[in-house]
Design an enzyme around this catalytic site. Structure first.
Site, PDB file in Angstrom:
ATOM      1  CE  LYS A  35      -0.369  -0.257   5.029  1.00 15.16           C
ATOM      2  NZ  LYS A  35      -1.159   0.096   6.194  1.00 15.16           N
ATOM      3  NE  ARG A 133      -6.273   0.561  11.893  1.00 16.96           N
ATOM      4  CZ  ARG A 133      -5.050   0.382  11.394  1.00 16.96           C
ATOM      5  NH1 ARG A 133      -4.089   1.246  11.655  1.00 16.96           N
ATOM      6  NH2 ARG A 133      -4.778  -0.665  10.656  1.00 16.96           N
ATOM      7  CE1 TYR A 262      11.348  32.421   2.061  1.00 13.42           C
ATOM      8  CE2 TYR A 262      11.538  30.026   1.955  1.00 13.42           C
ATOM      9  CZ  TYR A 262      11.218  31.238   1.361  1.00 13.42           C
ATOM     10  OH  TYR A 262      10.774  31.258   0.068  1.00 13.42           O
ATOM     11  CG  MET A 310       8.175  23.633  -1.875  1.00 12.38           C
ATOM     12  SD  MET A 310       6.899  24.409  -2.873  1.00 12.38           S
ATOM     13  CE  MET A 310       5.932  25.258  -1.666  1.00 12.38           C
TER      14      MET A 310
HETATM   15  C1  LIG Z   1      -4.007  -4.243   8.418  1.00 14.11           C
HETATM   16  C2  LIG Z   1      -2.533  -4.185   8.199  1.00 14.11           C
HETATM   17  N1  LIG Z   1      -1.852  -5.337   8.095  1.00 14.11           N
HETATM   18  C3  LIG Z   1      -0.513  -5.349   7.903  1.00 14.11           C
HETATM   19  C4  LIG Z   1       0.200  -4.172   7.809  1.00 14.11           C
HETATM   20  C5  LIG Z   1       1.700  -4.219   7.639  1.00 14.11           C
HETATM   21  O1  LIG Z   1       2.313  -3.732   8.794  1.00 14.11           O
HETATM   22  P1  LIG Z   1       3.897  -3.529   8.869  1.00 14.11           P
HETATM   23  O2  LIG Z   1       4.232  -2.513   7.852  1.00 14.11           O
HETATM   24  O3  LIG Z   1       4.105  -3.027  10.251  1.00 14.11           O
HETATM   25  O4  LIG Z   1       4.499  -4.854   8.603  1.00 14.11           O
HETATM   26  C6  LIG Z   1      -0.480  -2.965   7.915  1.00 14.11           C
HETATM   27  C7  LIG Z   1       0.277  -1.711   7.840  1.00 14.11           C
HETATM   28  O5  LIG Z   1       0.073  -0.748   8.493  1.00 14.11           O
HETATM   29  C8  LIG Z   1      -1.883  -2.962   8.112  1.00 14.11           C
HETATM   30  O6  LIG Z   1      -2.584  -1.824   8.205  1.00 14.11           O
END
Ligand SMILES: Cc1ncc(COP(=O)(O)O)c(C=O)c1O
Length: 369
Positions: A35, A133, A262, A310
């Site tokens: 992700k 969550r 700055y 920036m």
């Molecule tokens: C639901 C879930 N599983 C697994 C992971 C992977 O976690 P990590 O990057 O700490 O291995 C994440 C990452 O935040 C997550 O949100």
């Protein structure tokens, strides 16, 4: 010479995955979490490298990420872990992704959309064992949703899962509490549905406790060679994959009292030379590092001085420097015998390595090595 480049060592991603696979053993699948564009490392290229290293599954958070990864790697099982609006659910299903669910209403919607797509949706029912969550907190409802899923012709019960809140805190026994709560629910579901895939562990849990491994582990941070405990990744035999490079665009003489940047937050305490690197917070070099970071040039550490702009940062080279315009500068990563870790930068910022690499902006090209 390039203004700003994030070099991504895909071999390191592959090796880190092989290392994690060794940790969990042959019977446990490694799901690589890619992700947020692979935690800022490049989602699809890192997914490829992770698969080379022994990962057999992939996970993302959003429907847009599912579309991107699903299109690039259509034959690899993919889980979208996040909450989805009805439109996003359609995109994720269209991308061939497996779906997370924890409410009956949403499960009904998944079944309806799966029927429209003409293929059953694979669903992972999420137990909130303490993260507070996503997921359902009530064990009996988790089991009921799993049963409803298994009974629906448009759905397949693919998984039962949870997520830990404190796996990265070695002294926290809340981790054990969550593990205990989840194990009870997972075993109840598994008794009825022996094929269901049970999964809970993130990177920290994988390295912390074998009991959390179950059938699959979901590793993100460690596959990129970042330490889940915010220590030196080498301690756990992980190799950082990302390094951040720039170059010295200019070197100028400063007299004692001259200021850089700055707000004049830094003034030369004595005559010195100052280098300008042409990158800044627009690239994700956070302003909180103003007067609070070091940069490697010619294999030596030099203090970043003045307020980060920036597009520019300034570096105090000292009066006797041999640094010249055109020299490479390393903000994260090794140079010579030294290295600046994302963990070091995170500690200076009061944050975690995840945020440092995710924060490198899209203005910085990712170049695979
Ligand atoms: C639901 C879930 N599983 C697994 C992971 C992977 O976690 P990590 O990057 O700490 O291995 C994440 C990452 O935040 C997550 O949100």
């Amino acid at each position: 010479m390039a203004r700003a480049t994030a070099r991504i060592d895909l071999g390191a991603v592959q090796r880190n995955c092989a290392r994690l696979k060794e940790e969990v053993g042959v019977d446990v699948e490694l799901c690589a979490v890619v992700k947020a564009d692979g935690y800022g490392h490049g989602g699809t290229s890192c997914a490829d490298a992770a698969l080379e290293g022994g990962a057999t599954r992939l996970a993302v958070a959003t429907a847009a990420e599912a579309e991107l990864i699903g299109r690039a790697l259509p034959h690899i099982p993919l889980l979208t872990m996040g909450a989805l609006t009805p439109d996003e659910l359609d995109s994720a299903l269209g991308a061939g992704s497996e779906i997370a669910a924890w409410r009956e209403g949403f499960l009904g919607l998944v079944a309806e959309r799966a029927r429209a797509w003409g293929r059953p949706a694979r669903v992972h029912v999420k137990h909130d064992s303490g993260m507070g969550r996503l997921g359902n907190r009530d064990p009996s409802r988790v089991i009921a949703i799993a049963r409803a899923c298994a009974a629906n012709e448009h759905l397949e019960l693919a998984g039962i899962w949870t997520h830990f809140a404190t796996a990265d805190e070695p002294d926290s026994n809340f981790f054990d509490e969550q593990l205990e709560r989840f194990s009870v629910v997972a075993e109840a579901v598994r008794r009825e549905f022996p094929e269901v895939m049970v999964h809970a562990a993130n990177s920290a849990a994988v390295l912390r406790d074998r009991r959390s491994h179950f059938d699959m582990v979901r590793c993100g941070v460690a596959i990129y060679g970042l330490d889940p405990f915010q220590r030196d990744p080498a301690e756990r035999d992980l190799t950082p994959a990302l390094s951040l490079h720039s170059y010295v665009a200019d070197v100028k003489r400063f007299a004692a009292g001259d200021s850089a940047g700055y707000g004049r937050t830094w003034r030369a305490p004595a005559d010195t030379k100052v280098a300008v690197l042409p990158l800044g917070y627009g690239d994700g070099v956070r302003r909180g590092l103003s007067n609070n970071a070091e940069v490697l040039i010619r294999g030596r550490r030099h203090p970043l001085v003045g307020t980060i702009s920036m597009d520019n940062v300034t570096i105090d080279l000292g009066a006797e420097t041999d640094v010249e315009p055109g020299d490479e500068a390393v903000l994260i990563g090794p140079q010579g015998d030294d290295a600046i870790l994302a963990e070091e930068m995170a500690s200076r910022l009061g944050t975690i390595n995840y945020e440092v690499t995710c924060g490198i902006s899209s203005r910085v090209p990712r170049v695979s090595t």
